[in-house]
Write an enzyme that holds these catalytic residues in place. Sequence first.
Site, PDB file in Angstrom:
ATOM      1  N   SER A   8       0.802  -1.226   0.000  1.00 28.99           N
ATOM      2  CA  SER A   8       0.000   0.000   0.000  1.00 28.99           C
ATOM      3  C   SER A   8       0.831   1.269   0.000  1.00 28.99           C
ATOM      4  O   SER A   8       0.296   2.354  -0.197  1.00 28.99           O
ATOM      5  CB  SER A   8      -0.967   0.024   1.184  1.00 28.99           C
ATOM      6  N   LYS A  31       0.339   4.172   6.937  1.00 26.14           N
ATOM      7  CA  LYS A  31      -0.458   4.926   5.979  1.00 26.14           C
ATOM      8  C   LYS A  31      -0.157   6.411   6.106  1.00 26.14           C
ATOM      9  O   LYS A  31       0.404   6.869   7.096  1.00 26.14           O
ATOM     10  CB  LYS A  31      -1.969   4.737   6.252  1.00 26.14           C
TER      11      LYS A  31
END
Length: 159
Positions: free
Chosen positions: A73, A111
């Site tokens: 990610s 993230k």
Amino acid sequence: MPTPSMQYLYRRPNLPIADSWASVDATDLTEVPLLGDVSAGLPIEACPSGGSVRAPACMVRRNTYALRVRGDSMIDCNIFDGDVIIIERQESAENGETAVVLINQQEVTLKKLYIEKSGVRLQPANENMAPIYLKNSDIEVLGMVMGVVRQQERHEMTH
């Protein structure tokens, strides 16, 4: 079998993370505790693994630890599956910063963190993955990325 050479990438301050990496020579290495894995994808349960990695001293502060990345990610920030990230422990993050976040006291993920009116958006650096939306009370910032330790054969830097 030859041992893979390591690549050390230091995060230069005041630049977007995707553009901030500078290669560092493998001199003046110091031990950093490897605390486990962090998900770059769906959050995974936080489970300590122990051990340590060696990283250049310029990446290491007083409260520094390492986590191994699992998932894709954060590839647009040049952080890949299997990389070891060097983390400086801190409890807050600026809007848009890349942070290690604990979700609901049990899962950790890596993230970009965005504070919005309705709560928090955890944004992947991969256009094929959807963001995660949570309430402020559901997350706890554990630290910020200071550097990457990578086995050279795994990935070549892209510009």
